[in-house]
Write a protein that holds these residues in place. Structure first.
Motif, PDB file in Angstrom:
ATOM      1  N   TYR A  94      41.261   9.042  59.974  1.00 51.32           N
ATOM      2  CA  TYR A  94      41.260   9.426  61.003  1.00 51.32           C
ATOM      3  C   TYR A  94      41.389   8.816  62.131  1.00 51.32           C
ATOM      4  CZ  TYR A  94      38.646  11.205  56.819  1.00 51.32           C
ATOM      5  OH  TYR A  94      38.574  11.950  55.402  1.00 51.32           O
ATOM      6  N   GLY A  95      40.878   9.609  63.260  1.00 56.26           N
ATOM      7  CA  GLY A  95      40.463   9.244  64.411  1.00 56.26           C
ATOM      8  C   GLY A  95      39.221   8.977  64.809  1.00 56.26           C
ATOM      9  N   THR A  96      38.536   8.148  65.707  1.00 51.69           N
ATOM     10  CA  THR A  96      37.243   8.186  65.912  1.00 51.69           C
ATOM     11  C   THR A  96      36.424   8.984  66.547  1.00 51.69           C
ATOM     12  OG1 THR A  96      37.968   7.169  68.521  1.00 51.69           O
ATOM     13  CG2 THR A  96      37.921   5.539  66.379  1.00 51.69           C
ATOM     14  N   ASP A  97      37.296  10.344  67.551  1.00 53.70           N
ATOM     15  CA  ASP A  97      36.868  11.525  67.761  1.00 53.70           C
ATOM     16  C   ASP A  97      36.338  12.208  67.046  1.00 53.70           C
ATOM     17  OD1 ASP A  97      39.406  11.593  67.153  1.00 53.70           O
ATOM     18  OD2 ASP A  97      39.966  13.404  68.647  1.00 53.70           O
ATOM     19  N   PHE A  98      36.896  12.424  65.823  1.00 48.79           N
ATOM     20  CA  PHE A  98      36.460  13.643  64.679  1.00 48.79           C
ATOM     21  C   PHE A  98      35.573  12.407  64.209  1.00 48.79           C
ATOM     22  CE2 PHE A  98      36.848  14.139  59.858  1.00 48.79           C
ATOM     23  CZ  PHE A  98      36.889  15.846  60.112  1.00 48.79           C
ATOM     24  N   LEU A  99      35.852  11.632  63.508  1.00 48.05           N
ATOM     25  CA  LEU A  99      34.840  10.719  62.693  1.00 48.05           C
ATOM     26  C   LEU A  99      33.460  11.162  63.733  1.00 48.05           C
ATOM     27  CD1 LEU A  99      36.507   8.468  60.600  1.00 48.05           C
ATOM     28  CD2 LEU A  99      35.972  10.366  60.020  1.00 48.05           C
ATOM     29  N   SER A 100      33.152  10.756  64.512  1.00 42.34           N
ATOM     30  CA  SER A 100      31.847  10.313  65.688  1.00 42.34           C
ATOM     31  C   SER A 100      31.514  11.363  65.077  1.00 42.34           C
ATOM     32  CB  SER A 100      32.022  10.565  67.431  1.00 42.34           C
ATOM     33  OG  SER A 100      33.047  11.069  68.088  1.00 42.34           O
ATOM     34  N   ARG A 101      31.331  12.509  65.174  1.00 38.14           N
ATOM     35  CA  ARG A 101      30.547  13.471  64.582  1.00 38.14           C
ATOM     36  C   ARG A 101      30.235  14.256  63.449  1.00 38.14           C
ATOM     37  NH1 ARG A 101      33.761  14.966  69.135  1.00 38.14           N
ATOM     38  NH2 ARG A 101      35.130  16.343  67.726  1.00 38.14           N
ATOM     39  N   PRO A 102      29.374  14.767  62.570  1.00 40.03           N
ATOM     40  CA  PRO A 102      29.291  15.519  60.789  1.00 40.03           C
ATOM     41  C   PRO A 102      30.622  16.121  61.326  1.00 40.03           C
ATOM     42  CG  PRO A 102      27.512  14.605  62.312  1.00 40.03           C
ATOM     43  CD  PRO A 102      28.127  15.064  63.652  1.00 40.03           C
ATOM     44  N   SER A 103      31.001  16.590  60.160  1.00 37.81           N
ATOM     45  CA  SER A 103      32.081  18.067  60.003  1.00 37.81           C
ATOM     46  C   SER A 103      32.104  17.693  58.236  1.00 37.81           C
ATOM     47  CB  SER A 103      33.132  17.839  60.403  1.00 37.81           C
ATOM     48  OG  SER A 103      34.570  18.467  60.066  1.00 37.81           O
ATOM     49  N   ALA A 104      32.218  18.646  58.107  1.00 38.64           N
ATOM     50  CA  ALA A 104      32.959  19.296  57.252  1.00 38.64           C
ATOM     51  C   ALA A 104      34.172  19.843  56.675  1.00 38.64           C
ATOM     52  CB  ALA A 104      32.224  21.296  56.433  1.00 38.64           C
ATOM     53  N   ALA A 105      35.111  19.651  57.808  1.00 43.59           N
ATOM     54  CA  ALA A 105      36.423  19.607  57.329  1.00 43.59           C
ATOM     55  C   ALA A 105      37.367  18.650  57.133  1.00 43.59           C
ATOM     56  CB  ALA A 105      36.977  19.794  59.183  1.00 43.59           C
ATOM     57  N   ALA A 106      38.548  18.856  57.011  1.00 49.35           N
ATOM     58  CA  ALA A 106      39.479  17.354  56.147  1.00 49.35           C
ATOM     59  C   ALA A 106      39.228  16.362  57.296  1.00 49.35           C
ATOM     60  CB  ALA A 106      40.290  18.204  55.756  1.00 49.35           C
ATOM     61  N   GLY A 107      39.870  17.097  58.173  1.00 47.08           N
ATOM     62  CA  GLY A 107      40.383  16.361  59.877  1.00 47.08           C
ATOM     63  C   GLY A 107      41.096  14.838  59.559  1.00 47.08           C
ATOM     64  N   TYR A 108      41.542  14.690  59.221  1.00 43.07           N
ATOM     65  CA  TYR A 108      42.410  13.613  59.168  1.00 43.07           C
ATOM     66  C   TYR A 108      44.223  13.745  59.675  1.00 43.07           C
ATOM     67  CZ  TYR A 108      45.549  15.794  55.048  1.00 43.07           C
ATOM     68  OH  TYR A 108      46.265  17.133  54.593  1.00 43.07           O
ATOM     69  N   LEU A 109      44.939  12.646  59.754  1.00 46.60           N
ATOM     70  CA  LEU A 109      45.346  12.431  60.542  1.00 46.60           C
ATOM     71  C   LEU A 109      46.715  12.536  59.457  1.00 46.60           C
ATOM     72  CD1 LEU A 109      44.391  10.165  63.546  1.00 46.60           C
ATOM     73  CD2 LEU A 109      44.918  12.668  63.504  1.00 46.60           C
ATOM     74  N   LEU A 110      46.518  11.829  58.539  1.00 38.73           N
ATOM     75  CA  LEU A 110      47.343  11.175  57.741  1.00 38.73           C
ATOM     76  C   LEU A 110      46.560  11.194  56.428  1.00 38.73           C
ATOM     77  CD1 LEU A 110      50.063  10.319  56.387  1.00 38.73           C
ATOM     78  CD2 LEU A 110      49.191   7.631  57.654  1.00 38.73           C
ATOM     79  N   ASN A 111      47.271  11.652  55.235  1.00 35.21           N
ATOM     80  CA  ASN A 111      46.563  11.201  54.146  1.00 35.21           C
ATOM     81  C   ASN A 111      47.703  11.322  53.278  1.00 35.21           C
ATOM     82  OD1 ASN A 111      44.671  12.009  51.789  1.00 35.21           O
ATOM     83  ND2 ASN A 111      46.223  13.427  51.559  1.00 35.21           N
TER      84      ASN A 111
END
Length: 266
Positions: A94-111
């Protein structure tokens, strides 16, 4: 030379050299853009079963990480290029920009899924994946993530909102009710973990959650105990469980999750 882990005594001895090398390769590929590496899942919850459990790892990077580095990381960590001693590696970046806020999305850069018992797959498009597993994993990581390198999990991972987390749990139970692609014992134990979370607000290891459900719910005790017994075995020798009983149990789990959502206004 492998990069030393921050707390090697918290990890199973069978995995320490592997995780040291995983951290070293991740540092080499990501360089100064690497923020953290965590063990999550069964490792973080102290319920890893060698020969049965996957190794679950979350990697956090700065958004400025060059795009090709993700492909390089997937190649560097893929089995058998880096032989995985567990059933498989499930690694999410994950990127820090995505992880810094609560989210219900998948949001990953690599799985990345790889290993002796997992098909090799590297996915770079989060929109293609069901989001609920990732929301649940981030909730577990926020509360229990075991640091292998870098900043602690609570500093970099925002937990999903409660209503979003309950929706994710509900979706996971529905998928397990369908049964396709999941061992029956794991479907039951994940259901136990969901019920215990709804009742207590705590994530527990699967077998610990199963013990609590077996003690509290006499009607389901034989099924839950059979699921625990099967989970103690390697994946290749998992014990079949009665399909109708599993469906009935998961219907009850769904009702427990729905009740918690109603009571909490979610």
């Amino acid at each position: 030379m492998a990069h030393p882990l921050e707390d090697p005594q918290s990890l199973p001895t069978e995995l320490r050299p592997y995780l040291e090398e995983l951290v070293r390769r991740t540092r080499t590929v990501c360089g100064p853009h690497l923020v953290s590496v965590f063990a999550v899942g069964s490792l973080a919850l102290r319920d890893y079963r060698h020969g049965r459990s996957d190794v679950d790892v979350t990697v956090v990077v700065e958004p400025s990480l060059p795009g090709p580095a993700l492909h390089d990381l997937a190649g560097a960590l893929a089995h058998p290029h880096l032989p995985c001693p567990a059933a498989g590696l499930e690694l999410v970046v994950y990127g820090t920009d995505f992880l810094s806020r609560p989210s219900a999305a998948a949001g990953y850069l690599l799985n990345l899924n790889t290993g002796p018992l997992l098909p090799n797959r590297a996915d770079f498009d989060a929109a293609r994946s069901p989001a609920f597993w990732y929301a649940i994993d981030r909730s577990v990581a926020h509360r229990t993530g075991l640091s292998l390198s870098g900043r602690p999990a609570r500093e970099v991972i925002a937990a999903p909102e409660h209503r979003d987390l309950l929706a994710a749990i509900r979706a996971s139970v529905r998928e397990h009710s369908d049964g396709e692609g999941h061992l029956a014992d794991n479907r039951v134990l994940n259901g136990c973990r969901s019920v215990v979370f709804c009742r207590t607000g705590r994530w527990m290891a699967k077998r610990g959650a199963a013990r609590e459900v077996a003690l509290a719910e006499e009607d389901f005790r034989p099924l839950v105990e059979a699921a625990v017994g099967s989970f103690e075995r390697p994946r290749s020798s998992a014990v079949p469980l009665p399909a109708a009983a599993v469906r009935t149990f998961l219907t009850w789990v769904q009702e427990c999750v729905d009740q918690t959502a109603r009571e909490s206004g979610a």
